[in-house]
Design a protein around this motif. Structure first.
Motif, short mmCIF file in Angstrom:
data_model
loop_
_atom_site.label_atom_id
_atom_site.label_comp_id
_atom_site.label_asym_id
_atom_site.label_seq_id
_atom_site.Cartn_x
_atom_site.Cartn_y
_atom_site.Cartn_z
N ILE A 216 -11.99 -1.64 -18.41
CA ILE A 216 -13.22 -2.14 -17.50
C ILE A 216 -12.54 -2.90 -16.26
CG2 ILE A 216 -12.98 -4.56 -18.79
CD1 ILE A 216 -16.32 -2.20 -17.85
N ASN A 217 -11.33 -3.46 -16.58
CA ASN A 217 -10.73 -4.18 -15.31
C ASN A 217 -10.64 -2.95 -14.19
OD1 ASN A 217 -10.66 -6.91 -16.30
ND2 ASN A 217 -8.92 -6.53 -17.23
N ALA A 220 -13.78 -2.71 -12.64
CA ALA A 220 -14.20 -3.84 -12.14
C ALA A 220 -13.38 -4.03 -10.40
CB ALA A 220 -13.97 -5.18 -12.71
N CYS A 223 -15.43 -1.63 -8.43
CA CYS A 223 -16.72 -2.18 -7.97
C CYS A 223 -16.65 -2.99 -6.89
CB CYS A 223 -17.40 -3.01 -9.26
SG CYS A 223 -17.88 -2.26 -10.73
N ILE A 230 -19.97 -5.69 -11.54
CA ILE A 230 -19.51 -5.13 -12.82
C ILE A 230 -20.11 -5.67 -14.06
CG2 ILE A 230 -17.80 -7.22 -12.94
CD1 ILE A 230 -17.10 -3.49 -14.27
N ALA A 250 -14.66 -8.05 -17.84
CA ALA A 250 -13.84 -7.95 -16.82
C ALA A 250 -13.12 -9.41 -16.53
CB ALA A 250 -14.44 -7.44 -15.35
N GLY A 427 -14.71 -8.17 -9.96
CA GLY A 427 -15.72 -7.04 -9.83
C GLY A 427 -16.97 -7.11 -9.21
N ARG A 428 -17.15 -8.41 -8.51
CA ARG A 428 -18.56 -8.76 -8.12
C ARG A 428 -18.33 -9.37 -6.68
NH1 ARG A 428 -20.76 -13.26 -12.12
NH2 ARG A 428 -18.94 -14.30 -11.59
#
Length: 461
Positions: A216-217, A220, A223, A230, A250, A427-428
């Protein structure tokens, strides 16, 4: 039942208080006299919710001692719960496990079931069985079994009393009978298998969760490049029951006493057998890189930390524990110090342990407000509740330059809009408040005007 436990770390101590809570007579053994003295006063040497309460509640069934001979002599079940730290080559150090096995073998004077609860490489149970048989001093039968733990620091008591499953690896019907008696008061399903399979279940479980975090990282990080969020991605993924939402948060990587050493140990074990688990190798590499994610982000704002006031929020590897093992702060703060930063740090629980590592190099603060006052940049390494609930308007009010790099996605992006803060998470998209841009007209910063010139996703709000 009469149960003895070798080791009073997280696993041994939590196991001991929980078995006493279920009605067993438990004696916990440790070589550290100070730790045993502390426990006999009813105090826990580790910060773990519920432990001291269970010690006080079950004092008539729970004792602590350094006298292993007396503890093991007549125990019906003897649990090995000592540490298996990582060696330099990544393999597990089993010296404490082997030492405990020898002490048990030389002390027992009745038939005993020996339970390996320490996380050990596959096949260790066979080695311990041989060690025990080679060192028995009395004509008794000692059955060696595997019974891995699946507790999580911060919720260890809850995880033990309400376990997702109880895994037991045995080689005889008698050992099975005894362990069923040990867990008779537990409602969870018992997974019965052989020793090696039980040992593998532990490693496979921990390493899969570590792999999930690293995955997931990686998503992210992508992303951030393609303008996706994320949080929404992870939520959408987690609704699929085949995936699930746990361990999809994340951040800047995993730490603690289990995932780092267990991934390396399984990777080493596979290499020993001339095999490579590529997914585990990748998870390890991703995690090491992810821990430095915020340092890399900070380079967009400062060419150097020399002479800067740097605020650090969170020192432990996760909230609700004082454990620093493989915490991202241990990798990041030395970089800041080496580059000439003045580091001010806040952690509601972890400060005493961190002082053992950096007694004078870091200025420790009593509050978030004190930590961020006059700071040029702020790093968030741990998602403590007090940090997540902090009034974010104070970043702009108190910081010299309100740049907040959040490695745990503590704040909602909408919450940060209009706060006059440059806010980067994992991730944002980057949030740059309108009131923030005037503060960044310093030649040492790579921030110009009201927009961060790093990538297309930085935006003015």
């Amino acid at each position: 039942m009469r149960i003895a436990i070798a080791g009073t770390g997280y696993v041994g101590l939590v196991t001991g208080v929980c078995l006493a809570e279920k009605g067993h007579n438990v004696v916990c053994v440790d070589t550290d006299e100070n730790k045993i003295a502390w426990l006999n006063l009813g105090r826990s040497p580790v910060f773990e919710e519920g432990v001291e309460e269970l010690i006080a509640k079950n004092r008539d069934r729970l004792t602590f001692t350094t006298d292993y001979r007396a503890a093991y002599k007549n125990s019906e079940v003897t649990i090995i719960a000592v540490g298996t730290p990582e060696k330099k080559d990544g393999s597990a150090n089993l010296s404490y496990v082997f030492q405990a096995a020898i002490q048990i073998a030389k002390s027992i004077e009745r038939d005993t079931v020996i339970v390996i609860k320490s996380t050990v490489p596959i096949g260790t149970g066979d080695k311990i069985a041989k060690i025990v048989n080679d060192n028995l001093c009395h004509r008794v039968n000692a059955e060696v079994t595997a019974n891995p733990e699946f507790l999580s620091q911060g919720t260890a008591v809850k995880n033990t009393l309400n376990a997702s499953r109880i895994v037991v690896g045995v080689e005889s019907e008698e050992a099975e009978r005894v362990l069923r008696e040990v867990y008779r008061g537990f409602d969870q399903e018992m997974i019965l298998t052989d020793r090696k399979s039980a040992e593998m279940i532990k490693y496979a479980s921990n390493d899969f969760l570590a792999l999930k975090i690293s995955y997931i990282n990686e998503i992210a990080n992508l992303c951030e490049l393609v303008d996706a969020n994320i949080n929404d991605v992870a939520y959408g993924m987690g609704l699929d029951p085949r995936i699930g939402g746990s361990f999809l948060q994340a951040g800047i990587g995993y730490g603690g006493s289990c995932f780092p050493k267990d991934t390396k140990a399984l990777h080493w074990l596979a290499n020993f057998h001339d095999y490579e688990i590529k997914t585990i190798k990748a998870a390890i590499e991703v995690n090491e890189n992810q821990k430095l994610k915020l340092i890399k982000k900070s380079q967009k704002y400062y060419d150097s930390f020399y002479g800067l006031n740097v605020a650090v929020l969170g020192l432990t590897f996760k909230p609700n524990t004082d454990d620093l093992r493989d915490a991202p702060s241990l990798q990041n703060i030395p970089i800041l110090l080496d580059d000439g930063a003045h580091v001010k740090a806040f952690d509601p629980i972890g400060e005493p342990n961190y002082r053992k590592v950096f007694p004078t190099e870091v200025e420790y603060c009593e509050s978030i407000e004190e930590t961020i006052t006059d700071a040029d940049i702020c790093f968030i390494f741990t998602e403590w509740g007090v940090i997540k609930q902090f009034d974010v308007s104070k970043f702009a009010q108190l910081m010299k330059n309100p740049i907040v790099l959040d490695g745990r996605n503590c704040y909602d992006l909408n919450q940060m809009k209009g706060q006059g803060v440059v806010y980067e998470s994992i991730g944002r998209r980057t949030i740059v408040g309108k009131a923030a841009h005037a503060e960044f007209l310093h030649p040492g910063k790579l921030v110009r005007g009201s927009v961060v010139y790093t990538h297309k996703r930085a935006m003015e709000v």
